[in-house]
Design a protein around this motif. Structure first.
Motif, PDB file in Angstrom:
ATOM      1  N   LYS A  50       1.123  -0.587   0.054  1.00  0.00           N
ATOM      2  CA  LYS A  50      -0.148   0.334   0.183  1.00  0.00           C
ATOM      3  C   LYS A  50       0.828   1.245   0.091  1.00  0.00           C
ATOM      4  O   LYS A  50      -0.241   2.124  -0.135  1.00  0.00           O
ATOM      5  N   THR A  51       2.089   1.129   0.700  1.00  0.00           N
ATOM      6  CA  THR A  51       2.685   1.975   0.461  1.00  0.00           C
ATOM      7  C   THR A  51       3.742   2.648  -0.521  1.00  0.00           C
ATOM      8  O   THR A  51       4.364   1.082  -0.859  1.00  0.00           O
ATOM      9  N   GLU A  52       4.145   3.536  -1.050  1.00  0.00           N
ATOM     10  CA  GLU A  52       6.002   3.351  -1.510  1.00  0.00           C
ATOM     11  C   GLU A  52       7.511   2.509  -1.100  1.00  0.00           C
ATOM     12  O   GLU A  52       7.200   3.050   0.177  1.00  0.00           O
ATOM     13  N   PRO A  53       7.961   2.483  -2.071  1.00  0.00           N
ATOM     14  CA  PRO A  53       9.628   1.709  -1.620  1.00  0.00           C
ATOM     15  C   PRO A  53       9.901   2.349  -0.726  1.00  0.00           C
ATOM     16  O   PRO A  53       9.673   4.114  -1.092  1.00  0.00           O
ATOM     17  N   ILE A  54      10.895   2.494  -0.471  1.00  0.00           N
ATOM     18  CA  ILE A  54      11.781   3.121   0.399  1.00  0.00           C
ATOM     19  C   ILE A  54      13.197   3.029  -0.075  1.00  0.00           C
ATOM     20  O   ILE A  54      13.449   1.471  -0.424  1.00  0.00           O
TER      21      ILE A  54
ATOM     22  N   VAL B 192       4.742  -4.560 -10.490  1.00  0.00           N
ATOM     23  CA  VAL B 192       4.877  -3.130 -10.201  1.00  0.00           C
ATOM     24  C   VAL B 192       4.105  -2.899  -8.847  1.00  0.00           C
ATOM     25  O   VAL B 192       3.775  -2.457  -9.090  1.00  0.00           O
ATOM     26  N   SER B 193       5.214  -2.880  -7.894  1.00  0.00           N
ATOM     27  CA  SER B 193       4.320  -2.570  -6.617  1.00  0.00           C
ATOM     28  C   SER B 193       4.110  -1.062  -6.115  1.00  0.00           C
ATOM     29  O   SER B 193       4.510  -0.620  -7.379  1.00  0.00           O
ATOM     30  N   GLY B 194       3.289  -1.139  -5.596  1.00  0.00           N
ATOM     31  CA  GLY B 194       2.603   0.555  -5.050  1.00  0.00           C
ATOM     32  C   GLY B 194       1.742   1.096  -6.312  1.00  0.00           C
ATOM     33  O   GLY B 194       0.877   0.282  -6.948  1.00  0.00           O
TER      34      GLY B 194
END
Ligand SMILES: Nc1ncnc2c1ncn2[C@@H]1O[C@H](COP(=O)(O)OP(=O)(O)OP(=O)(O)O)[C@@H](O)[C@H]1O
Ligand SMILES: Nc1ccn([C@@H]2O[C@H](COP(=O)(O)O)[C@@H](O)[C@H]2O)c(=O)n1
Length: 419
Positions: free
Chosen positions: A24-28, A316-318
């Motif tokens: 659900k959140t953007e990668p770091i 592609v996540s996020g």
């Protein structure tokens, strides 16, 4: 041995690290450098407390690497004690194609800090190829060293350093020929490489071979070929059956029926293998389309749009914004795959979608988070569908009654295909 480890550490250090807390959140993102750095708030939270490791199972060969990563992930999930978090991670070289390597991040807040023991066991039995361990410094920095049996190697230090978010999602570097295939021979190669580890691959390749696929892309279609696409529960089955009757058409599916017995087996494999399997399914369906369209109109329930859109949205996540840009080569139709006359994408409004999903009876405790994750995923799949070109799909509002949708689609078919 020590020099091999040192060169491996140097390789790690040239890469950017990407860690995903959840979908659900953007990668770091961060890099390793030889000088201590102050951490950004995101990195500070990531490395906050406990012990932290990054692990990678990469071996030689893409099939072996993909399977080793999946094996490592399930082994860690099974063996880690309560209090440990397992996060998806990846390592890449900015803008370098095929440089994206999957790995894992492990946060250990367990009572006895026993994750290291588990990782070491997996290292000894060869399931883990590389491990980095992180330690917080007193001045807010975070040091990193390779976990190695060599004392000299263990003493080398690198430091976690913030880096800007890359312009393109790093997974897009590897999509071509890892998630989406654009030539029959490229998808075949993956299954050929699986022959020793997945015996069913031979049977699938034999079925492909039997279809005499060479002439398919040039086949002169006599009757229209109409593909019905859409997310799950958008009404594809309902509509394709009605169209079959209304048009006296032949109804085909991708993956084709002859692959039915193999589907569960390949669904359990990592994306590289699973996607190659579905790609081959399209070529078998193409051969069937070529034969059947000589005698009657053909309706196909899912085809290449589904294979590509699901693969891209999973890789592609996020958020949707992370997808490859409109016009990217990733959305191009394979040059050797039979092109349909018309592709219709069934789209359902969010309220109707919720109603149909609710009717499917999702597990109550999982429901909220699954719906949110599914919502993000569905948006990405639908957007990827819309970006595919040559042929692009025409969007049909599939929220009204089945009869209404059928009439609208018949009208479109008559207009576009002269039927
Ligand atoms: N136009 C419609 N209005 C209301 N309900 C519909 C409509 N079309 C289909 N349904 C219902 O929605 C559910 C899903 O339909 P269907 O099985 O045709 O979708 P699908 O796209 O083939 O799903 P999947 O891809 O998951 O197999 C079924 O219960 C079906 O009866
Ligand atoms: N041509 C296709 C068809 C399907 N897939 C994959 O299967 C899943 C959806 O199939 P359903 O039977 O549930 O409708 C979806 O996850 C796709 O990954 C595909 O890749 N290509």
């Amino acid at each position: 041995m020590a020099s091999r480890s040192i060169s491996r550490l140097a390789q790690w250090c040239s890469r950017i690290f990407m860690v995903e807390i959840n979908q659900k959140t953007e990668p770091i993102y961060f890099a390793l450098s030889s000088k201590p750095s102050a951490l950004s708030p995101e990195l500070d939270a990531l490395f906050g407390s406990g012990k932290l490791f990054s692990v990678c199972a990469q071996c030689d060969g893409r099939v072996q690497s993909a399977r080793s990563h999946a094996h490592l992930k399930s082994a860690l999930a099974e063996k880690l004690p309560p209090g440990c978090d397992l996060l998806d991670a990846a390592f890449f070289l900015p803008d370098v194609k095929n440089s994206f390597v999957r790995g894992l991040f492990l946060r250990d807040n367990s009572a006895l800090y026993s994750a290291e023991r588990v990782v070491n066991q997996l290292r000894q039995n060869g399931s883990v190829a590389s491990v980095l361990a992180y330690t917080r410094g007193n001045s807010g920095d975070c040091a990193c060293s390779i976990v190695s049996d060599e004392p000299a190697e263990r003493e080398r230090r690198y430091y976690v350093t913030p880096v800007p978010v890359p312009l393109r999602h790093p997974a897009t570097l590897n999509i071509i020929n890892s998630d989406v295939f654009y030539r029959l021979e490229d998808a075949c190669k993956v299954l050929q490489e699986c022959n020793d580890v997945i015996p069913e691959s031979k049977a699938v390749l034999k079925l492909v071979e039997e279809q005499k696929l060479e002439s398919v892309s040039n086949h002169a279609k006599r009757f229209p070929v109409i593909v019905i696409e859409g997310l799950d529960a958008t009404g594809k089955t309902t509509l394709t059956c009605s169209l079959q009757k209304a048009l006296g058409a032949v109804l085909l599916k991708s993956p084709p029926q002859c692959l039915g017995d193999f589907r569960q087996r390949f669904d359990a494999e990592p994306p590289l293998i699973r996607r190659a399997f579905y790609a081959l399914g399209n070529y078998i369906t193409a051969a069937q389309i070529a034969r059947e369209s000589a005698h009657a109109p053909v309706i196909t329930d899912r085809y290449w749009h589904s294979t590509a859109a699901y693969a891209i949205a999973t890789a592609v996540s996020g958020r949707e914004e992370n997808l490859p840009a409109v016009g990217s080569e990733i959305y191009e139709w394979p040059s050797d795959l039979l092109r349909p006359s018309l592709v219709l994408l069934l789209s359902v409004n969010p309220e109707e979608r919720q109603r149909r999903l609710a009717n499917r009876g999702l597990d109550k405790t999982e429901e909220e988070s699954q719906l949110e994750i599914n919502h993000l995923f569905r948006c990405k799949v639908e957007e990827a569908y819309k970006r595919i070109q040559n042929p692009a799909c025409i969007i049909v509002d599939a929220s009204p009654s089945p009869e209404h949708v059928l009439q609208e689609v018949l009208c479109l078919i008559r207009n576009k295909c002269n039927l």
